[in-house]
Structures are given as C-alpha cells and as structure tokens.
Design a protein around this motif. Structure first.
Motif, PDB file in Angstrom:
ATOM      1  N   THR A 118      -1.540 -15.670 -34.983  1.00  0.00           N
ATOM      2  CA  THR A 118      -0.954 -16.989 -35.238  1.00  0.00           C
ATOM      3  C   THR A 118      -0.243 -17.503 -33.990  1.00  0.00           C
ATOM      4  N   ARG A 119       0.488 -16.627 -33.323  1.00  0.00           N
ATOM      5  CA  ARG A 119       1.177 -17.020 -32.085  1.00  0.00           C
ATOM      6  C   ARG A 119       0.163 -17.440 -31.018  1.00  0.00           C
ATOM      7  N   ALA A 120      -0.905 -16.701 -30.883  1.00  0.00           N
ATOM      8  CA  ALA A 120      -1.930 -17.038 -29.891  1.00  0.00           C
ATOM      9  C   ALA A 120      -2.557 -18.400 -30.194  1.00  0.00           C
ATOM     10  N   TRP A 121      -2.791 -18.690 -31.463  1.00  0.00           N
ATOM     11  CA  TRP A 121      -3.371 -19.976 -31.853  1.00  0.00           C
ATOM     12  C   TRP A 121      -2.397 -21.115 -31.560  1.00  0.00           C
ATOM     13  N   LEU A 122      -1.124 -20.910 -31.902  1.00  0.00           N
ATOM     14  CA  LEU A 122      -0.117 -21.928 -31.603  1.00  0.00           C
ATOM     15  C   LEU A 122       0.072 -22.082 -30.093  1.00  0.00           C
ATOM     16  N   GLN A 123      -0.024 -20.988 -29.354  1.00  0.00           N
ATOM     17  CA  GLN A 123       0.077 -21.058 -27.897  1.00  0.00           C
ATOM     18  C   GLN A 123      -1.082 -21.861 -27.318  1.00  0.00           C
ATOM     19  N   ALA A 124      -2.263 -21.681 -27.874  1.00  0.00           N
ATOM     20  CA  ALA A 124      -3.418 -22.461 -27.413  1.00  0.00           C
ATOM     21  C   ALA A 124      -3.170 -23.950 -27.633  1.00  0.00           C
ATOM     22  N   TYR A 125      -2.549 -24.302 -28.752  1.00  0.00           N
ATOM     23  CA  TYR A 125      -2.211 -25.708 -28.973  1.00  0.00           C
ATOM     24  C   TYR A 125      -1.122 -26.180 -28.015  1.00  0.00           C
ATOM     25  N   ALA A 126      -0.160 -25.330 -27.709  1.00  0.00           N
ATOM     26  CA  ALA A 126       0.874 -25.694 -26.730  1.00  0.00           C
ATOM     27  C   ALA A 126       0.234 -25.964 -25.371  1.00  0.00           C
ATOM     28  N   GLU A 127      -0.751 -25.166 -25.010  1.00  0.00           N
ATOM     29  CA  GLU A 127      -1.446 -25.366 -23.741  1.00  0.00           C
ATOM     30  C   GLU A 127      -2.296 -26.632 -23.775  1.00  0.00           C
ATOM     31  N   ARG A 128      -2.907 -26.904 -24.925  1.00  0.00           N
ATOM     32  CA  ARG A 128      -3.670 -28.147 -25.072  1.00  0.00           C
ATOM     33  C   ARG A 128      -2.738 -29.352 -24.946  1.00  0.00           C
ATOM     34  N   GLN A 129      -1.553 -29.230 -25.531  1.00  0.00           N
ATOM     35  CA  GLN A 129      -0.599 -30.333 -25.420  1.00  0.00           C
ATOM     36  C   GLN A 129      -0.178 -30.530 -23.961  1.00  0.00           C
ATOM     37  N   ALA A 130       0.040 -29.436 -23.257  1.00  0.00           N
ATOM     38  CA  ALA A 130       0.414 -29.533 -21.844  1.00  0.00           C
ATOM     39  C   ALA A 130      -0.679 -30.219 -21.024  1.00  0.00           C
ATOM     40  N   ARG A 131      -1.940 -30.052 -21.438  1.00  0.00           N
ATOM     41  CA  ARG A 131      -3.065 -30.713 -20.763  1.00  0.00           C
ATOM     42  C   ARG A 131      -3.353 -32.091 -21.363  1.00  0.00           C
ATOM     43  N   ASP A 132      -2.568 -32.485 -22.362  1.00  0.00           N
ATOM     44  CA  ASP A 132      -2.733 -33.759 -23.072  1.00  0.00           C
ATOM     45  C   ASP A 132      -4.083 -33.821 -23.777  1.00  0.00           C
ATOM     46  N   GLU A 133      -4.422 -32.704 -24.455  1.00  0.00           N
ATOM     47  CA  GLU A 133      -5.712 -32.601 -25.142  1.00  0.00           C
ATOM     48  C   GLU A 133      -5.578 -32.288 -26.633  1.00  0.00           C
ATOM     49  N   GLY A 134      -4.387 -32.202 -27.155  1.00  0.00           N
ATOM     50  CA  GLY A 134      -4.203 -31.906 -28.573  1.00  0.00           C
ATOM     51  C   GLY A 134      -2.740 -31.686 -28.876  1.00  0.00           C
ATOM     52  N   ARG A 135      -2.404 -31.686 -30.154  1.00  0.00           N
ATOM     53  CA  ARG A 135      -1.025 -31.484 -30.594  1.00  0.00           C
ATOM     54  C   ARG A 135      -1.039 -30.900 -31.987  1.00  0.00           C
ATOM     55  N   ILE A 136       0.044 -30.197 -32.340  1.00  0.00           N
ATOM     56  CA  ILE A 136       0.180 -29.643 -33.688  1.00  0.00           C
ATOM     57  C   ILE A 136       1.629 -29.784 -34.137  1.00  0.00           C
ATOM     58  N   TYR A 137       1.788 -30.167 -35.393  1.00  0.00           N
ATOM     59  CA  TYR A 137       3.113 -30.406 -35.979  1.00  0.00           C
ATOM     60  C   TYR A 137       3.197 -29.754 -37.345  1.00  0.00           C
TER      61      TYR A 137
END
Length: 181
Positions: A50-69
């Motif tokens: 779960t942490r790895a999946w959320l981290q992938a979203y954090a990285e996507r957000q940093a690249r401006d490619e996705g977000r999760i809330y």
C-alpha cells in the motif's frame, strides 16, 4: 494540513504514503466491496504494498501526472478519489472514486468529484474529464450522470479483472459544459 470540507463532518485531503497503514486497514475492511471494481483493492494486501502504491502516486503528483485523495468523515478514512490519468498534452484527466458501504448515500463522492473536476478544469485548464466504469456498477454510473457527464460509449472487453474481461463505459465532461453549469 491542507483539506477541503465536503460536509460539516467530512473532508477531502491528500492520501500520502505516510497514511499507508490507515489505507491498508481501510482496504482490508472493505476489500469485498471494492474488489469487484478496483484491481488495487485486490493487489494491496499489506502496508508495504500500500505504501509503495501511494508512493507511486506521490511521484506521479511530483511529475504532475496524477493525484490521489482520501475522504475522511469524523476523522475516519471512508473513501477516496484520484486522477488516474492526468495528461496535459491531450488536456484529459480521468477521475476514479471509491467509498465504504456505510458512507454511501450522503453525497460524499459527488461533492469530492465536483471539487476535483472544478479544480482540474478551472485551475489546471484540462479540457476533458473522463469517468470509466463497468456496466454493472450502478452507483458509479449514477454519480457520473449526477455530475453532468455524457456517455461516450462502451469499450468492449477492455478491462481484465478477476480473470474476466469486462466492458467499460466511458463518460466524459468537457470544460465548456462544466463552466456553463
């Protein structure tokens, strides 16, 4: 902390990697409800995954490619929403949502999705917001329609999940339609 109120007792806020234990607990508690629709609800079976999946979203957000809330009600995680697709080149974002059964029927997803669509259209300048769902998910279809989305069509057997190839319904909303509301 940054948050957006949805009701007097519910709010939308970032679902960050440090929240992995809470999110993993949410998934475990609601896996049977989420699993028919969401592949990640089947895959994320422990805190590390779960942490790895959320981290992938954090990285996507940093690249401006996705977000999760996440959606918290009375301080308890009850659901969430994300931009699974966030494509500036095409001007398209795809929103996805999930909610615990005991939090349904209160308008939380509609309010959260409204806020996200408004942000992505007005602040980020996206032209098209998509919503994809399987034809058997009546609650998802109803929410897309409440948001003013239009059914574009059916993608036949495009979604492999649970050993079955499912059709997907594609709904969309264009920026001029949203801003004219």
């Amino acid at each position: 902390m940054l948050s957006h109120p949805l009701t007097s007792d519910a709010e939308l806020r970032a679902l960050e990697p440090w929240r992995a234990p809470e999110f993993a607990e949410f998934i475990a508690a609601h896996r049977d409800h989420l699993a028919p629709w969401l592949p990640w609800a089947v895959r994320l079976t422990d805190v590390d995954a779960t942490r790895a999946w959320l981290q992938a979203y954090a990285e996507r957000q940093a690249r401006d490619e996705g977000r999760i809330y996440g959606i918290w009600q009375h301080g308890v995680l009850v659901g969430g929403t994300l931009f699974r697709v966030f494509d500036h080149a095409s001007g398209t974002a795809e929103i996805g949502v999930w909610l615990a059964p005991d939090a349904q029927g209160q308008g939380l997803i509609t309010r959260a999705a409204t806020h996200m669509i408004d942000w992505v259209v007005r602040e980020r300048g996206m032209h098209r917001v998509e919503w994809r769902t399987v034809p058997t998910n009546a609650a998802s279809i109803a929410c897309a329609e409440r948001l003013g989305m239009h059914l574009d069509g059916r993608l036949r057997e495009c979604f492999p999940h649970g050993g079955v190839r499912h059709d997907a319904l594609v709904y969309s909303l264009l920026a001029p339609e949203w801003t004219a509301r």
